[in-house]
Every structure is written in structure tokens, then in C-alpha cells.
Design an enzyme around this catalytic site. Structure first.
Site, PDB file in Angstrom:
ATOM      1  N   TYR A 169      -4.506   0.857   8.729  1.00 46.37           N
ATOM      2  CA  TYR A 169      -5.475  -0.249   8.805  1.00 46.37           C
ATOM      3  C   TYR A 169      -5.707  -0.720  10.232  1.00 46.37           C
ATOM      4  O   TYR A 169      -6.852  -0.816  10.693  1.00 46.37           O
ATOM      5  CB  TYR A 169      -5.020  -1.400   7.914  1.00 46.37           C
ATOM      6  CG  TYR A 169      -5.063  -1.052   6.443  1.00 46.37           C
ATOM      7  CD1 TYR A 169      -6.256  -1.032   5.751  1.00 46.37           C
ATOM      8  CD2 TYR A 169      -3.899  -0.705   5.762  1.00 46.37           C
ATOM      9  CE1 TYR A 169      -6.300  -0.690   4.402  1.00 46.37           C
ATOM     10  CE2 TYR A 169      -3.927  -0.361   4.412  1.00 46.37           C
ATOM     11  CZ  TYR A 169      -5.131  -0.347   3.745  1.00 46.37           C
ATOM     12  OH  TYR A 169      -5.169   0.004   2.408  1.00 46.37           O
ATOM     13  N   ASN A 209      -0.172  -9.066  -1.045  1.00 46.35           N
ATOM     14  CA  ASN A 209      -0.290  -7.716  -0.507  1.00 46.35           C
ATOM     15  C   ASN A 209      -0.843  -7.793   0.899  1.00 46.35           C
ATOM     16  O   ASN A 209      -1.805  -8.495   1.171  1.00 46.35           O
ATOM     17  CB  ASN A 209      -1.224  -6.890  -1.398  1.00 46.35           C
ATOM     18  CG  ASN A 209      -1.478  -5.522  -0.833  1.00 46.35           C
ATOM     19  OD1 ASN A 209      -2.228  -5.379   0.115  1.00 46.35           O
ATOM     20  ND2 ASN A 209      -0.860  -4.519  -1.401  1.00 46.35           N
ATOM     21  N   HIS A 256       5.856  -2.758   1.295  1.00 47.43           N
ATOM     22  CA  HIS A 256       5.124  -3.617   2.235  1.00 47.43           C
ATOM     23  C   HIS A 256       5.951  -3.941   3.474  1.00 47.43           C
ATOM     24  O   HIS A 256       6.273  -5.102   3.711  1.00 47.43           O
ATOM     25  CB  HIS A 256       4.726  -4.929   1.540  1.00 47.43           C
ATOM     26  CG  HIS A 256       3.868  -4.774   0.340  1.00 47.43           C
ATOM     27  ND1 HIS A 256       3.766  -5.731  -0.635  1.00 47.43           N
ATOM     28  CD2 HIS A 256       3.058  -3.760  -0.043  1.00 47.43           C
ATOM     29  CE1 HIS A 256       2.934  -5.327  -1.574  1.00 47.43           C
ATOM     30  NE2 HIS A 256       2.498  -4.130  -1.230  1.00 47.43           N
ATOM     31  N   GLY A 260      -1.381   3.950   4.899  1.00 47.87           N
ATOM     32  CA  GLY A 260      -1.016   3.347   3.627  1.00 47.87           C
ATOM     33  C   GLY A 260      -2.156   3.239   2.641  1.00 47.87           C
ATOM     34  O   GLY A 260      -1.922   3.117   1.435  1.00 47.87           O
ATOM     35  N   PHE A 318      -2.414  -5.704   3.264  1.00 48.29           N
ATOM     36  CA  PHE A 318      -3.324  -4.910   4.092  1.00 48.29           C
ATOM     37  C   PHE A 318      -4.598  -5.632   4.505  1.00 48.29           C
ATOM     38  O   PHE A 318      -5.153  -5.333   5.569  1.00 48.29           O
ATOM     39  CB  PHE A 318      -3.607  -3.532   3.465  1.00 48.29           C
ATOM     40  CG  PHE A 318      -4.568  -3.472   2.319  1.00 48.29           C
ATOM     41  CD1 PHE A 318      -5.940  -3.587   2.511  1.00 48.29           C
ATOM     42  CD2 PHE A 318      -4.119  -3.195   1.040  1.00 48.29           C
ATOM     43  CE1 PHE A 318      -6.836  -3.468   1.461  1.00 48.29           C
ATOM     44  CE2 PHE A 318      -4.995  -3.070  -0.024  1.00 48.29           C
ATOM     45  CZ  PHE A 318      -6.365  -3.217   0.181  1.00 48.29           C
ATOM     46  N   GLY A 364      -2.099   0.711  -4.266  1.00 46.09           N
ATOM     47  CA  GLY A 364      -2.946   0.452  -5.418  1.00 46.09           C
ATOM     48  C   GLY A 364      -4.255  -0.213  -5.075  1.00 46.09           C
ATOM     49  O   GLY A 364      -5.052  -0.504  -5.965  1.00 46.09           O
ATOM     50  N   GLU A 366       2.623  -8.977  -9.735  1.00 46.66           N
ATOM     51  CA  GLU A 366       1.543  -8.079 -10.140  1.00 46.66           C
ATOM     52  C   GLU A 366       1.882  -7.500 -11.505  1.00 46.66           C
ATOM     53  O   GLU A 366       2.992  -7.018 -11.730  1.00 46.66           O
ATOM     54  CB  GLU A 366       1.414  -6.950  -9.121  1.00 46.66           C
ATOM     55  CG  GLU A 366       0.549  -5.796  -9.551  1.00 46.66           C
ATOM     56  CD  GLU A 366       0.788  -4.575  -8.689  1.00 46.66           C
ATOM     57  OE1 GLU A 366       0.829  -3.468  -9.261  1.00 46.66           O
ATOM     58  OE2 GLU A 366       0.947  -4.722  -7.465  1.00 46.66           O
TER      59      GLU A 366
END
Length: 545
Positions: A63, A524, A486, A157, A526, A162, A401
Site C-alpha cells: 500500500y 483493519n 496486521h 498484502g 490498510f 480479505g 469480524e
């Protein structure tokens, strides 16, 4: 893979409108639903040659690196990206680029001879299998006390998660990045990141009717019966494509269990978004299967970078030396931290400050399963893309989650990945005797995460008369407390770097990935990594170039 609370993209913006209405996303919208090979059709074939000089070298294609490459190229800077993993643009003998979660093969793991699945037992029996050693897509990197899962390949990643794309709740942001102005993040950089990533939310009406989210509806019922808030979570999967999968009109991907080792069709990884746009500038090239081992000052304010070229067995075939005006460390929290710690300790970059290697955390990850009653079947068909969760962050420090368990059979099991407010932080350090970087995480440091997750699941089990599954992580073991999806920290913003990721002792060196974030994002990570990279690279381009 795991994601959590936050403020989802408002439902007042349709997912079609959100994507199509964003001018900067035209390239990504055109690529949505296509195979990952699409990103690389015009990418250069030849890797970087020894002796090359580049204006900007980006180490890693995840990212942060993808954001840096795109914005530098748009500013007129030629960029070369070095990626340790493969390009993932060529189908295997089965005609698919990525293998299925249920049938891992040589493509599944990074240089392992046996799989190491996060959920590695079923009905109490081990399910890992022998595989050929290969530069596969998922790295299960083992440290003392913890296994860190990381994507290996062009796209980092984004290839293996997901896709749950969560913006932290604003009231939690001060604990995530205390030196960053929340106004600019929530008014500018989070919206920019969400637009570029192609974030959307499942249609609630379709969710309520489709067989593939029966498991999530069971999770919703149990959460609401125990008075926990249940939330839909945005994702970068192409929801229109998934609806077509369910209708049987396109090749199945999420509904074929594809997630852990890549997704062949519906997920908008970085290959379809930032990296596709970066490639289209004509200023960005990528060398896959290249690993940076050294960065050191050179004459004229430049840097000498040593790079190993690998083959698919992990053997070094060539060692190259290139020169860069600027170097951006974007190898992920672990990769960047390990490299910087080694460069400081071995004298290549001795003036890096003492914060390098510190502040590493696991985002509070812990997993568990619950055994439901026969009247609560979770469905044999489960979408591998999670879309919802149970929010107990404010009261109990946990968000869970509602995760898939895409075995292809009815399991009567609810499965969860929790993100928790775990305060423990570890440090990377140089082990001179072994010539490696170690991490001092301790297995016992997961206990706060378990305690926080139990604030949700003890209550649900009590209400429903159910029990924890003990057959998913070993024999009679309830908690998946041995891992993280993570990794965060190790080169923390405004400590190891200045407030924009500059390594101030070495002008022209920058950190621009998850290593900047001190151990937890409450969600999460990202989208936060992407938004922070957008903020930092904008400042760097404006002031340093």
C-alpha cells in the site's frame, strides 16, 4: 483477512456511484473484475540492471509503496519498484494465477516445504500438508512467540487479505496517530484513499437473501441477541461481480473459497488500482523477485543500494548494485523494520535514531470459533470475503469480524477474527551472533487480546447456550493467539522518523508503510496505511522535490 470497526462508506452513496463517480478511479473501474494479469500487460519485462541510476527507488509494492510510486510518477519523477515476491501475472498449469484456499499447492507459501495455515486444525486433526519450496504468495514468518502473515508479490498484502477497507472511528484516531491532524486525514486523505482503492459496501438487501452470507446472518442474530452493535464493513471486492458469482453467470472466486492465497477475479487488489495507474504513467517500472540487502550513502547525496535477484526456489542468482537519489522503504512493517535495524547495527546507516525497531504491535489480532446448535447452520457455501462485524470497542476493547470458514461443508461453526486494544509492543533488535534481526514478542502478551475478545464471546455463548470450538488451532485449544495478519510499527512516525516519514539523519531516505503506525489502528489497517502515505508523499513532493 481480518478487519474491524469504523465508519463505513455511507449507504447514501451507492457502491456503483462511489466508484464510477470518482474521476481518479477510471482506470480501476475499467479493470474491476478482471484477472490480476491485467495490471502488467504493458509492464517492462527486463529487471533493473546492475549499475543503474534511478531518481526514486521504492522498496516494496504494498500500500505505502504503491501510493508513493503513483504520486511521484504523476509529479514527473521516474520510479523503480523492487519487490521480493513474484509478479503474479502468469497462470499456472490449472489456468489460474492463484491457488484455492482449500487446495494449497506450490503457489501458496513463501519458501516453505509445508503449509502453515492460520487455521491449521479441523475436527482436531492437523490439515497442513507438504508442498514444494517455491516463492509463493503468503509468508508465514516465525518469530519467538508469534507468526506474522504477509503477502509476497507485486501488490503486497493486498494480494492475500480479505479486502475489508475500514476507516477508524474519528474518536479513536488520536490513539492511532497522535502527531497527525485528524481534520486533514478525515477531510482529505481517508476519502482519497477510499476512492483510489475502490471501496464499496455489500447491498444489505442482497446480504439478507443470499446463501453465501448465511454464516454472517447467524453472526448478526447472535450479536444482536446479546445487545452488541452489528455493523456492515466496507471492502474492495467488486460486489457486482460477487452477485454475478451467486447467480452463476461468471467464474466463481469469492464463492470458490479464494482468499488466503490470492483471489483470481473479483478483488480489487493494488494490481487493479494504484499500481495499474502508476504503470499507466509510463514512469514506473517493477523488478519482482528482487530483495534489497543494503542501502548506504554515496557521493553527491545519493544512495548505493545492493539488491539480490532470486529464482523461484529462493536462491540468489545475481547481486546488483544500483544508485538512487531517493529511497522509500515500503517493505511492510516487518520488512522495513528488519532492514533498518540491520543497516543501523551493521554500520551502513549508523546515524538512524534509537527509535528504529521499536513500537511494533500485532493490531491485537486473536481468532476463535463457536459451536452453534443444529438450528443455526452457517451454510456449506460461504463467501470468502467478510463484510460485517461485532463492535464492542468502546466497552470491551474488541471488534470481531464475522469471518468465513469456507470448507465447502456445513460446520455449524461461527468463526471470528478479533482486533483488540492490546497495549503490548515489541522491539526488533540485531542478533550479531546469528546475523539476523529478532523480535522480542512474547506469547503471553496475547492474553489482553483474549480477555478483550471474551467480552463479546463469553456473553454470546452464555445467551445462546453454546461453547467455544476447541478443534481449530490444535487439540483442545480455544484461541488462535499465535499469529497476526496486521503487523504495524517498528519505525514509528514522529519517533524513528519525522512527522512525514523522513529518516532525518539521511536526507532522501523515507519510510512510507505500516512501519510508521505504532502497533494498532483499532481497525483493519490498510486504509490508514494508504491514507497516511497519501498525506506524507504529498508533503514530500511539495517540499523535498
Amino acid at each position: 483477512m481480518g478487519d474491524t470497526t469504523g465508519s463505513p462508506v455511507p449507504r447514501t452513496i451507492s457502491r456503483r456511484g462511489f466508484i464510477a463517480g470518482t474521476g481518479s478511479l477510471l482506470g480501476a473501474a475499467a479493470l474491476a473484475g478482471r484477472t490480476p494479469a491485467a495490471w502488467a500487460q504493458t509492464a517492462p519485462v527486463a529487471p533493473i540492471p546492475s549499475g543503474a541510476h534511478v531518481a526514486a527507488l521504492v522498496i516494496g509494492t504494498g500500500y505505502g509503496g504503491a501510493v508513493a510510486a503513483l504520486r511521484l510518477a504523476q509529479a514527473g519523477v521516474d520510479v523503480h519498484m523492487v519487490e521480493m515476491g513474484m509478479a503474479w501475472d502468469t497462470p499456472g498449469s490449472d489456468g489460474k494465477i492463484f491457488c484455492n484456499t482449500r487446495e494449497p499447492d506450490y503457489r501458496s507459501y513463501w519458501l516453505r516445504t509445508r503449509t502453515k495455515a492460520p487455521l491449521n486444525y479441523f475436527l482436531g486433526f492437523p490439515i497442513d500438508r507438504d508442498i514444494p519450496r517455491y516463492t509463493g504468495i503468503l509468508d508465514a514468518e516465525e518469530f519467538g512467540g508469534i507468526t506474522v502473515y504477509q503477502g509476497r508479490g507485486v501488490g503486497g498484502g493486498s494480494l492475500v487479505n480479505g479486502g475489508m477497507a475500514v476507516t477508524p472511528r474519528r474518536e479513536n484516531f488520536g490513539a492511532v496517530l497522535p502527531s497527525v491532524n485528524p481534520d486533514e486525514m478525515y477531510n482529505v486523505y481517508y476519502p482519497r484513499a477510499n476512492a483510489e482503492l475502490g471501496v464499496g459496501t455489500v447491498d444489505p438487501a442482497w446480504f439478507d437473501s443470499t446463501a453465501c452470507y448465511q454464516y454472517a446472518r447467524v453472526g448478526r442474530k447472535h450479536a444482536q441477541r446479546s445487545n452488541f452493535p452489528f455493523v456492515f464493513v466496507p471492502d474492495v471486492y467488486d460486489w457486482d461481480y460477487m452477485e454475478q458469482e451467486a447467480a452463476g453467470t461468471v467464474t466463481k472466486s469469492a464463492l470458490a473459497g479464494e482468499i488466503l492465497y490470492g483471489n483470481n477475479h473479483g478483488k480489487k487488489s493494488l494490481q487493479q488500482t494504484y499500481l495499474a495507474r502508476a504503470r499507466s504513467t509510463g514512469r514506473v517500472s517493477v523488478s519482482p523477485l528482487h530483495r534489497v540487502t543494503s542501502v548506504a550513502p554515496a557521493s553527491g547525496g545519493r544512495y548505493t543500494v545492493t539488491v539480490e535477484q532470486l529464482n523461484t526456489t529462493g536462491a540468489v542468482t545475481t547481486v546488483k548494485t544500483v544508485t538512487a537519489d531517493r529511497v522509500f522503504f515500503a517493505a511492510g512493517s516487518v520488512g522495513t523494520s528488519k532492514l533498518l535495524v540491520r543497516l543501523k547495527a551493521t554500520g551502513a546507516l549508523p546515524n538512524l535514531n534509537g527509535e528504529v525497531g521499536r513500537g511494533w504491535g500485532d493490531n491485537g489480532n486473536v481468532m476463535c470459533g463457536r459451536a452453534n446448535h443444529l438450528w443455526d447452520p452457517t451454510g456449506a457455501l460461504q463467501s470468502s470475503i467478510p463484510c460485517c462485524g461485532i463492535d464492542n470497542w468502546a466497552a470491551g476493547g474488541a471488534f470481531a469480524e464475522v469471518a468465513p470458514l469456507p470448507t465447502g461443508i456445513e460446520t455449524y461453526a461461527s468463526f471470528y477474527l478479533s482486533i483488540t486494544n492490546n497495549p503490548n509492543r515489541a522491539q526488533f533488535s540485531w542478533n550479531a551472533a546469528a546475523s539476523r534481526v529478532d523480535l522480542n514478542w512474547q506469547a503471553a502478551w496475547k492474553q489482553p487480546s483474549i480477555t478483550m475478545a471474551k467480552t463479546i464471546f463469553d456473553k454470546i455463548n452464555s445467551k445462546e447456550g453454546t461453547i467455544y470450538r476447541t478443534d481449530l488451532f490444535g487439540t483442545y485449544k480455544i484461541w488462535g493467539d499465535h499469529l497476526t495478519y496486521h503487523p504495524l510499527g517498528g519505525a514509528v512516525l514522529n519517533k524513528a522518523t519525522d512527522n512525514y516519514g523522513r529518516l532525518t539523519a539521511y536526507p532522501g531516505l523515507y519510510v512510507i508503510d505500516g512501519a510508521l503506525i505504532p502497533g494498532n489502528t483499532t481497525v483493519n489497517p490498510f486504509v490508514t496505511i494508504t491514507a497516511l502515505a497519501e498525506r506524507n508523499i504529498e508533503k514530500i513532493i511539495a517540499t523535498d522535490l
